[in-house]
Design an enzyme around this catalytic site. Structure first.
Site, short mmCIF file in Angstrom:
data_model
loop_
_atom_site.label_atom_id
_atom_site.label_comp_id
_atom_site.label_asym_id
_atom_site.label_seq_id
_atom_site.Cartn_x
_atom_site.Cartn_y
_atom_site.Cartn_z
N SER A 280 108.19 -21.89 72.63
CA SER A 280 109.33 -22.07 73.21
C SER A 280 109.93 -23.91 72.89
O SER A 280 109.94 -24.01 71.68
CB SER A 280 109.62 -21.94 74.61
OG SER A 280 110.89 -21.90 75.12
N GLU B 71 115.34 -11.36 72.79
CA GLU B 71 115.44 -12.70 73.28
C GLU B 71 116.74 -13.54 72.50
O GLU B 71 117.01 -13.39 71.29
CB GLU B 71 114.38 -13.54 73.16
CG GLU B 71 113.57 -13.61 71.99
CD GLU B 71 112.45 -14.73 71.94
OE1 GLU B 71 112.51 -15.94 72.53
OE2 GLU B 71 111.16 -14.29 71.64
N HIS C 231 110.78 -13.11 75.44
CA HIS C 231 110.56 -14.67 75.23
C HIS C 231 109.19 -14.82 75.36
O HIS C 231 108.78 -14.54 76.48
CB HIS C 231 111.58 -15.38 75.76
CG HIS C 231 111.33 -16.72 75.71
ND1 HIS C 231 111.64 -17.52 74.42
CD2 HIS C 231 111.08 -18.03 76.50
CE1 HIS C 231 111.32 -18.77 74.44
NE2 HIS C 231 111.02 -19.12 75.63
#
Length: 307
Positions: A144, A238, A268
């Site tokens: 991320s 996502e 995600h």
């Protein structure tokens, strides 16, 4: 792979709150830690250390190779997360690769806005080199925001004249703080966790009124020439899908060896579901093989993991 597992995970994630507002950082950090923290896997020894002047967590799998180092940068929107919240994910990757890893507790926004995290990532990488690690035996990974930070760290290292590591793996990387990817809109309903509004809230805390196109804030707009081989893994469900797709495409256009994997029906950073989702375990196995296959000394010795 199990459609039933994917559907159960999607339902579970949808049962919790989605981030679509800007909570107080302290509240966000507490809820984030409660949601994502998993312990380091059995057989991985952890200890507190310091790297690049920042607290860090060392993760050493039993029987780890004498050579080779993994630098891990955790996710959390540049506002939350720590080596502790990600000791399970970083430890799993380290164990599957048979590599000693260090996860860095880089400074978080809004107390420490951009470019503090990049400065800390670069300092950690510089420290590895200064203490004698061969760059050809260093690999980098992150998820991320930590995926975006991994790329930004390598760009900063390139600008500083430092050699690149052997390879980099990023899980669902956030590499566009302008939120211009089409999937920010088209995947809003499919994503059970992340919203465009939530990502905008993180960006506001991290960079405020600064330049969101800055290549160290949004590496998707950077010249990626000279970076090492990159593996990008992302879920099809996502809002950050297009961040990953565009990153891999820009890397490839810049003559960087780039591999993109899109997992159908997956959310995600689905790799955090290791041990509960077949696709997560398979993805981590592929990521581990990718990293080790680019470590010249280890690959030459035939120590590429077989799982």
């Amino acid at each position: 792979m199990s459609r039933q597992q994917r559907q159960a995970l999607d339902a579970l994630l949808r049962s919790g709150p989605r981030l679509d507002t800007q909570p107080a950082p302290a509240e966000l950090r507490t809820s984030f830690a409660a949601a994502v923290t998993r312990p380091a896997p059995e057989g991985v020894t952890t200890r507190r250390t310091v790297l690049g002047g920042r607290p860090a967590l060392s993760l050493e799998p039993a029987g780890a190779a004498d050579r080779g180092r993994l630098l891990y940068l955790h996710g959390g929107g540049y506002v939350a997360g720590s080596p502790d919240t990600h000791s399970g994910l970083a430890g799993e990757l380290a164990a599957r690769a048979g590599l000693r890893a260090t996860s860095v507790d880089y400074r978080l926004a809004p107390e420490h806005p951009f470019p503090a995290a990049v400065d800390d990532g670069l300092a950690a990488y510089r420290d590895l080199l200064a203490t004698g690690a061969d760059p050809r035996e260093i690999v980098v990974a992150g998820d991320s925001a930590g995926g975006g930070l991994s790329i930004a760290t390598l760009l900063a290292a390139r600008e500083a004249g430092l050699p690149q590591p052997a390879a980099v793996v990023v899980f669902s990387p956030w590499v566009d703080l302008t939120l211009s990817g089409e999937s920010m809109r088209t995947k809003e309903d499919a994503d059970p966790i992340v919203t465009a509004a939530g990502m905008r809230a993180f960006a506001d805390l991290y960079i405020g009124s600064g330049n969101r196109n800055h290549p160290l804030a949004s590496p998707v707009f950077a010249d990626l020439a000279g970076l090492p081989p990159i593996l990008v893994q992302v879920g099809a469900n996502e809002v950050l899908l297009d961040d990953a797709v565009r990153l891999a495409a820009r890397a490839g256009a810049a003559q960087v060896e780039a591999t993109l994997e899109i997992g159908p029906g997956l959310p995600h950073v689905y790799q955090t579901e290791h041990g509960r989702l077949d696709e997560a375990d398979a993805a981590l196995d592929r990521a581990a093989r990718f990293l080790v296959s680019h470590l010249g000394a280890l690959a030459d010795a035939g120590q590429v993991p077989g799982h």
